[in-house]
Design a protein around this motif. Structure first.
Motif, PDB file in Angstrom:
ATOM      1  N   LEU A  62      22.211 -15.895  -6.539  1.00 24.95           N
ATOM      2  CA  LEU A  62      22.063 -16.497  -5.214  1.00 24.95           C
ATOM      3  C   LEU A  62      21.079 -15.688  -4.371  1.00 24.95           C
ATOM      4  N   LYS A  63      21.119 -14.368  -4.523  1.00 27.45           N
ATOM      5  CA  LYS A  63      20.173 -13.536  -3.783  1.00 27.45           C
ATOM      6  C   LYS A  63      18.750 -13.741  -4.301  1.00 27.45           C
ATOM      7  N   VAL A 119      19.020 -17.573  -1.331  1.00 26.93           N
ATOM      8  CA  VAL A 119      20.158 -18.131  -0.592  1.00 26.93           C
ATOM      9  C   VAL A 119      20.936 -17.017   0.096  1.00 26.93           C
ATOM     10  N   ASP A 152      26.460 -24.371  -5.851  1.00 29.19           N
ATOM     11  CA  ASP A 152      25.257 -24.753  -5.111  1.00 29.19           C
ATOM     12  C   ASP A 152      25.546 -24.554  -3.625  1.00 29.19           C
ATOM     13  N   ILE A 153      24.697 -23.803  -2.948  1.00 27.05           N
ATOM     14  CA  ILE A 153      24.868 -23.503  -1.527  1.00 27.05           C
ATOM     15  C   ILE A 153      23.739 -24.149  -0.734  1.00 27.05           C
ATOM     16  N   ALA A 154      24.097 -24.942   0.277  1.00 24.66           N
ATOM     17  CA  ALA A 154      23.085 -25.569   1.132  1.00 24.66           C
ATOM     18  C   ALA A 154      23.732 -26.066   2.415  1.00 24.66           C
TER      19      ALA A 154
END
Length: 249
Positions: A49-50, A54, A147-149
């Motif tokens: 993620l980094k 994100v 999933d990050i958003a």
């Protein structure tokens, strides 16, 4: 976005464990210790993620004896930016770990906490759920995709009937399953870099948590040895044994 990942020091999964002679637990003297495999997956997920832009920071947390610093160094070598060790010699059970992590979360204020779904030493599989309850945060367990958003986490999780997709409002708790990713091989340059990354050491008392065990282990015993198999000459003989001896048909 700050991501916090929890890692545990356990007996290496390749080691054949032995029960103590007094049946009080497992003998861990002079055996190889390593990071819990599910926690490796969680640390890898946070690192990815980094790398994707994100997350801005990954903090690895471990609770346990002083030697847990080695486990944190492994997490730092995978990609975490810094570590936090809650050092104690007390036997830590799931609720105590969840309370310690809650105190660390309140200090660090991450937007996402990623943990392994269970530790391979006790197989309790409770810490993530207990932490979510203590923080009153949404949770997704057994994640196989993250999933990050837009301030939300969309998690694909494995259930008995197949796959389930859930959407969580951040901050949230996620526990990882085997198929989420394959942790990277830790290279020597990254191991050397990890030695320079900071590890903050605190005590449970500093966090206002009493880690005293609430459960008592009465006895630990090895499973009974499996009986040797029997060769049968044909299908008819197999069916006869299943009827008369095994009594399963």
């Amino acid at each position: 976005m700050k991501v916090l990942t929890a890692v545990k020091r356990v007996v290496d999964y390749n080691v054949k464990v032995r029960v103590k002679s007094d049946h009080s637990g497992v003998d861990i003297g002079n055996v190889k210790m390593s990071m819990n495999p599910f926690d490796e997956i969680a640390t890898e997920a946070a690192t990815r993620l980094k790398e994707a832009g994100v997350a801005t920071e990954v903090v690895a947390v471990s609770c346990g004896v002083a030697q847990s610093q080695e486990t944190l160094r492994t997490a730092l070598a995978i990609g975490a930016d810094r570590g936090v060790l809650v050092e104690t010699d007390v036997e830590l059970q799931s609720l105590a770990v969840a309370k310690l992590l809650k105190a660390v979360v309140e200090r660090e204020q991450p937007q996402l906490v990623i943990l392994g779904k269970q530790a391979i030493d006790d197989d309790a599989g409770q810490t993530g759920q207990l932490l979510a309850a203590l923080l009153d945060w949404p949770q997704a367990t057994f994640a196989s995709h993250i999933d990050i958003a837009d301030g939300r986490a969309t998690i694909t999780r494995e259930v008995d009937g197949g796959m389930e997709v859930v959407s969580l409002r951040l901050p949230a708790i996620v526990t990882t399953d085997l198929r989420l990713n394959e942790p990277r091989y830790v290279t020597l340059p990254n191991i050397m870099k990890a030695k320079k990354k900071p590890i903050d050491i605190v005590k449970p008392a500093d966090l206002g948590v009493d880690p005293t065990p609430r459960l008592k282990t009465l006895k630990v015993a090895e499973p009974p040895a499996r009986k040797a198999g029997v060769m049968v000459p044909d299908v008819a003989a197999l069916v006869e044994k299943l009827k008369t001896e095994a009594k399963v048909i």
